[in-house]
Design a protein around this motif. Structure first.
Motif, mmCIF file in Angstrom:
data_model
loop_
_atom_site.group_PDB
_atom_site.id
_atom_site.type_symbol
_atom_site.label_atom_id
_atom_site.label_comp_id
_atom_site.label_asym_id
_atom_site.label_seq_id
_atom_site.Cartn_x
_atom_site.Cartn_y
_atom_site.Cartn_z
ATOM 1 N N PRO A 74 0.755 -0.926 0.190
ATOM 2 C CA PRO A 74 -0.295 0.140 -0.051
ATOM 3 C C PRO A 74 1.022 1.661 -0.032
ATOM 4 O O PRO A 74 0.033 2.410 -0.430
ATOM 5 N N GLN A 75 2.274 0.964 0.171
ATOM 6 C CA GLN A 75 2.858 2.614 0.397
ATOM 7 C C GLN A 75 3.851 2.656 -0.761
ATOM 8 O O GLN A 75 4.507 1.505 -1.085
ATOM 9 N N HIS A 76 3.488 3.309 -2.206
ATOM 10 C CA HIS A 76 3.752 2.925 -3.339
ATOM 11 C C HIS A 76 3.727 4.596 -3.669
ATOM 12 O O HIS A 76 2.648 5.369 -3.945
ATOM 13 N N PRO A 77 4.708 4.997 -4.742
ATOM 14 C CA PRO A 77 4.658 6.419 -4.957
ATOM 15 C C PRO A 77 3.469 6.234 -6.653
ATOM 16 O O PRO A 77 3.213 8.011 -6.409
ATOM 17 N N SER A 78 3.223 5.769 -6.374
ATOM 18 C CA SER A 78 2.289 5.534 -8.035
ATOM 19 C C SER A 78 0.919 5.024 -7.866
ATOM 20 O O SER A 78 0.208 4.676 -8.741
ATOM 21 N N ALA A 134 -7.366 -6.523 -5.507
ATOM 22 C CA ALA A 134 -6.665 -5.205 -5.022
ATOM 23 C C ALA A 134 -7.380 -5.405 -3.629
ATOM 24 O O ALA A 134 -8.249 -5.548 -3.443
ATOM 25 N N VAL A 135 -6.353 -4.887 -2.943
ATOM 26 C CA VAL A 135 -6.639 -5.163 -1.754
ATOM 27 C C VAL A 135 -6.846 -3.399 -0.946
ATOM 28 O O VAL A 135 -6.366 -2.834 -0.664
ATOM 29 N N ILE A 136 -7.826 -3.134 -0.243
ATOM 30 C CA ILE A 136 -8.521 -2.362 0.094
ATOM 31 C C ILE A 136 -8.508 -1.981 1.069
ATOM 32 O O ILE A 136 -8.429 -2.872 2.182
ATOM 33 N N GLY A 137 -9.110 -0.981 1.830
ATOM 34 C CA GLY A 137 -8.974 -0.984 3.114
ATOM 35 C C GLY A 137 -8.170 -0.801 4.049
ATOM 36 O O GLY A 137 -8.251 -0.494 5.967
ATOM 37 N N ASP A 192 -8.706 7.400 -11.666
ATOM 38 C CA ASP A 192 -8.643 8.144 -10.755
ATOM 39 C C ASP A 192 -9.834 7.921 -9.360
ATOM 40 O O ASP A 192 -10.376 8.552 -8.852
ATOM 41 N N PRO A 193 -8.919 6.970 -8.650
ATOM 42 C CA PRO A 193 -9.350 7.089 -7.766
ATOM 43 C C PRO A 193 -9.043 7.241 -6.670
ATOM 44 O O PRO A 193 -7.794 7.971 -6.042
ATOM 45 N N VAL A 194 -10.267 7.959 -4.907
ATOM 46 C CA VAL A 194 -9.277 7.782 -3.939
ATOM 47 C C VAL A 194 -9.537 7.671 -2.268
ATOM 48 O O VAL A 194 -11.178 7.521 -2.767
ATOM 49 N N MET A 195 -8.600 6.907 -2.544
ATOM 50 C CA MET A 195 -9.038 5.534 -1.683
ATOM 51 C C MET A 195 -9.375 6.498 -0.150
ATOM 52 O O MET A 195 -10.141 5.403 0.365
ATOM 53 N N GLY A 196 -9.347 7.837 -0.037
ATOM 54 C CA GLY A 196 -10.450 8.337 1.340
ATOM 55 C C GLY A 196 -11.844 7.192 0.918
ATOM 56 O O GLY A 196 -12.969 7.402 1.817
ATOM 57 N N GLY A 220 -2.621 6.958 -3.140
ATOM 58 C CA GLY A 220 -3.077 6.934 -1.862
ATOM 59 C C GLY A 220 -3.045 4.794 -1.660
ATOM 60 O O GLY A 220 -2.196 4.327 -2.126
ATOM 61 N N VAL A 221 -3.487 4.604 -0.572
ATOM 62 C CA VAL A 221 -2.642 3.320 -0.002
ATOM 63 C C VAL A 221 -4.078 2.356 -1.038
ATOM 64 O O VAL A 221 -4.734 1.596 -0.161
ATOM 65 N N LEU A 222 -3.978 1.715 -1.929
ATOM 66 C CA LEU A 222 -4.438 1.090 -2.068
ATOM 67 C C LEU A 222 -3.016 -0.431 -2.895
ATOM 68 O O LEU A 222 -2.164 -0.021 -2.783
#
Lengths: 454, 207, 194
Positions: free
Chosen positions: A59-63, A84-87, A446-450, A66-68
């Motif tokens: 989840p930490q990736h510059p590209s 895809a792992v989200i949350g 254009d996903p926004v993880m929030g 967000g935390v996807l």
């Protein structure tokens, strides 16, 4: 495990070429059957036998916007499977709103899709107003200002999209340009609402406070500047061979796939379907403004880029018309049982109750004081029921499914966030792409993880 | 409360008042095809209560029938109505109202919001499940969008969707216990500490 | 801890410390660790208007192994906490952490089951910057104060004012050879007095 699914099969399918239905093109140019594979933790490939590599992106990736986290199964450089792992940003906002009065829900809800905060507020407040049945009592000036600020936020959100997508594909200039433009918009929003982000400006019944006096001059300056700036963006990117190469043909999602997977917004419009909630189910008086719905035919990342840039121009047009035709009047409903009582204004220490208002409630009117106290502590009660309201956020259909049990707190606020749905299409969109194309494809969604995790 | 119990006595009269004509026609169309549906209207929105075992058939009908043509599954959400009597924040000091409500048996509602781009209509299908054993068939065969949305309803309410390709937690960590958005799950959180005093989290305050 | 491990014991260095502190603060490279809304303000701080490049910090490293500073910008959920710990452990010494925004400092407005109430439950934090989100100027103020803290850093532990040598030895984990524990009691950890 693979599932071959033909959406909208025989008979009522979307392939009816002789039924254009309002000129909207429903016939996709790409075959209608698609196979969705994967989706199971137990079925990671065998390293020796299949010669496939499982790589974790995030989840930490510059590209990754967000935390996807994406678990890519690669055959060489080609993606076969993308889970895809989200949350990672799940905040429990929906549960939090159940423990706070209705008005305070605005501050929670505004922090979900943090790139377009006023849209979250708008959807929530419209849902509350619908439950309260005061949707037609919201003053026209409030509606017009809502349109102005939300369209400005749309431009700001698309600018951030351009900036981050550009950065992810290697263009630092796009990043600098995008954020520089955005500062201009944030200055105007700060002048109006007091904050650069997470404004809590749109309240059920209207707005928190009225526009400042020099608003039209400031917006005028901004609009003039933005026109040339968007042109600069186009000069930088539209015919840039690197940009075109990296985005063309990447992340293709046909119109039919879009509809089956619940995708709306610029992605659906890039597939050729001119569906925009501002035209289909207008709200906040937006039908009085003249604007077009840009579409593209290519259904790829480049098409989405074109759609978003064109949308920015249309939004600025709307802002221009709204500011020019701004009606006078109050910005909050007249019903004293619902309207936020405080008259806010800019004082020496920031935004707060104006001197006259404080004098009135403390010195003159006992009733006003009681009113203020009750509304601020307990809040208003909303009749029982359930409504669904959708607004067109920069990412797509942002829906609010709000249930009230007749108390002063919401019972259930379910937010249908477009980014959440769009993350669900990652498998379909990135199948067969190389890893670098995955980045371009995800950026174009254009996903926004929030919003995804709420 | 709403939905099931009220729908039976709403019948025709309130529907006429609450719904615009095209939704009324839609309601008639649906009840003609499926007799067991209960329709209700609120704030110009149509809600159709369906039994869990017929939901896939109903969704397919809504998607494929030319008059309905609901291409988009806009939303799939859950609401938990717990059983028994429940007081909503009985406040003693400020005189905040205390609300008592509750059904005999708890239920979880699963709501599908369907939207048609061609016709421009939107309505809600509702399924009610018992909250101690909420099981129902999946809609992923009809709409691909249901995949993530059903996982979210499972994650937050514990509803088992039979036939779902990958029914695992989506937003909470994989090993989380409990279903957070149920009403019997606490908000969580810690006491906020000040110098010499603490304030409990909002679901435990008494004022 | 970086250079600290290389300094031979028993030597006091003052000008070297100042030099090292100045150079560390001079080009402190942050790791991209934006989580939520504060990340956007962090990006704005790094962009042209509020320029972080004048502090040598515009290079946000993608890999934590190349970064000195982790700006935890945004709310830390329960699922993300082990990831943060992992990333913090991957950073090489010397490293610093700024908790940007109220969510990273204390959990913010989200006092619930899903959010870790302050990232300092997971990693040690050097600077807390409040705000929701903090303005770019506020973040820069926090960064500059962190620079001051870094410049005042010490490479070698020295006795504090009015601290006796005995207390000093106890604080820094000095083990007197006379009191060395026997082989069966010896652990690799320094003896910390009760």
């Amino acid at each position: 495990m693979s599932q071959t699914r033909t959406p909208a099969t025989s008979g009522a399918g979307w392939q009816d070429a002789d039924e254009p239905a309002d000129g909207r093109r429903l016939t996709p140019a790409i075959p209608s059957e698609h196979t969705v594979v994967g989706g199971d933790w137990q079925e990671l490939p065998d390293a020796v036998e299949d010669d496939l590599m499982v790589i974790n992106m995030g989840p930490q990736h510059p590209s990754t916007h967000g935390v996807l986290r994406m678990l890519l199964t690669l055959d060489g450089e080609t993606v076969l499977d993308n889970q895809a792992v989200i949350g990672y940003l799940h905040t429990g906002i929906e549960k939090n709103t159940e423990y706070r009065p209705w008005v305070q829900g605005v501050t929670f809800v505004t922090r979900m899709d943090y790139l377009s905060p006023l849209f979250n507020e708008l959807g929530y407040c419209m849902a509350v107003e619908k439950l309260l049945d005061i949707a037609d009592q919201v003053p026209e000036r409030a509606q017009a200002i809502r349109v102005i600020v939300t369209e400005l936020v749309r431009v700001a959100s698309h600018l951030v999209w351009l900036a981050t997508s550009g950065l992810e594909l290697g263009s630092t200039t796009a990043m600098i340009f995008g954020f520089r433009e955005r500062e201009g918009i944030l200055d105007v929003l700060e002048h109006v609402t007091g904050l650069r982000m997470n404004h809590a400006y749109i309240r059920p019944g209207g707005l928190a406070m009225d526009l400042p006096d020099d608003f039209s001059e400031r917006v005028g300056t901004l609009l003039t500047a933005m026109k040339t700036r968007i042109d600069e963006f186009e000069v930088l990117l539209t015919e840039n061979p690197i940009w075109v190469e990296r985005n063309s043909g990447v992340g293709v999602l046909s119109a039919e796939q879009c509809l089956d997977l619940g995708v709306t917004g610029p992605i659906l419009r890039s597939a050729g379907i001119a569906h925009d909630l501002r035209k289909a189910h207008p709200y906040c008086g937006i039908e009085q403004y003249e604007f077009a719905i840009p579409t593209a035919d290519t259904a790829d990342a480049y098409g989405r880029f074109q759609v978003r840039v064109a949308e920015m121009r249309e939004s600025l047009k709307i802002v221009r018309q709204a500011v020019d035709g701004l009606p006078t009047g109050p910005v909050m409903v007249a019903d004293r049982k619902i309207a936020w009582p405080a008259q806010l204004g800019l004082g020496p220490d920031g935004i707060g109750n104006t001197e006259e208002y404080v004098g009135k409630i403390m010195g003159q009117s006992m009733e006003a004081l009681i009113h203020h106290f009750k509304l601020v502590t307990e809040g208003f009660t909303v009749p029982e029921g359930q409504v669904y309201i959708a607004v067109e956020s920069p990412r797509g259909e942002l829906g609010y499914h709000v249930t009230s049990s007749g108390t002063n707190k919401p019972y259930r606020v379910k937010v249908r966030d477009p980014s959440f749905i769009h993350i669900g299409v990652l498998q379909a969109v990135t199948h067969g792409l190389s890893v670098s194309d995955v980045i371009a494809a995800v950026a174009s969604l254009d996903p926004v993880m929030g919003g995804v995790d709420r | 409360m709403h939905g099931g119990e009220q729908a039976a006595d709403i019948a025709g009269r309130e529907l006429d008042v609450a719904l615009p004509p095209h939704l009324r026609a839609l309601a008639t169309r649906l009840t003609a095809a499926f007799e067991m549906l209960q329709v209700s209207g609120f704030r110009h929105e149509l809600t159709v209560l369906a039994p869990a075992d017929r939901i896939v058939e109903l969704l397919t009908f809504c998607r494929d029938e030319p008059d309905l043509r609901c291409e988009l599954l806009a939303d799939l959400s859950g609401v938990h109505w717990p059983g028994g009597k429940r007081t909503e924040s009985a406040q003693e000091t400020t005189g905040w109202p205390s609300y008592e409500f509750g059904d005999e048996a708890g239920r979880i509602e699963v709501d599908y919001v369907l939207y048609s781009l061609t016709h421009g209509h939107r309505f809600r299908l509702r399924v009610e499940l018992p909250d101690d054993d909420p099981v129902m068939p999946t809609a992923t065969g009809v709409y691909g969008a249901a995949n993530f949305m059903e996982r979210e309803v499972y994650d937050f309410f514990g509803v088992q969707f039979e036939g779902h390709p990958n029914l695992v937690r989506i937003l909470m960590p994989d090993d989380w216990d409990g279903f957070p958005l149920r009403k019997d799950y606490p908000l969580g959180g810690v006491d906020v500490q000040y110098k010499g005093a603490t304030i409990p989290p909002p679901d435990q305050r008494h004022y | 801890m970086g250079l600290e491990t290389k300094v031979p014991s028993g030597i006091l260095l003052t000008s070297v410390e100042k030099f090292v502190g100045w150079s560390r603060a001079g080009s402190l490279w942050p790791a991209t660790f934006g989580l939520a809304c504060c990340a956007i303000e962090m990006m704005s701080t790094g962009a042209a208007h509020y320029d972080l490049s004048r502090f040598g910090m515009e290079v946000f490293r993608g890999s934590p192994r190349q970064a000195d500073l982790m700006i935890v910008a945004g709310r830390v959920s329960q699922k993300m906490a082990p990831v943060i710990r992992n990333l913090y452990d991957q950073m090489a010494d010397p490293k610093w952490v700024i908790a940007m925004g109220v969510c990273a400092s204390t959990g913010g407005m989200f006092n619930n089951y899903a959010i870790v109430q302050g990232v300092d439950h997971v990693i040690p934090v050097d600077m807390y910057v409040p705000g929701c989100p903090p303005r770019p100027e506020m973040l820069m103020d926090g960064i500059l104060k962190l620079h001051e803290k870094i410049k005042a850093g010490q490479l070698v532990e020295r006795p504090r004012k009015h601290e006796s040598m005995q207390d000093f030895r106890r604080r820094t984990g000095w083990i007197d050879p006379v009191d060395e524990p026997s082989a069966d009691q010896r652990t690799h950890l320094p003896q910390v007095p009760a």
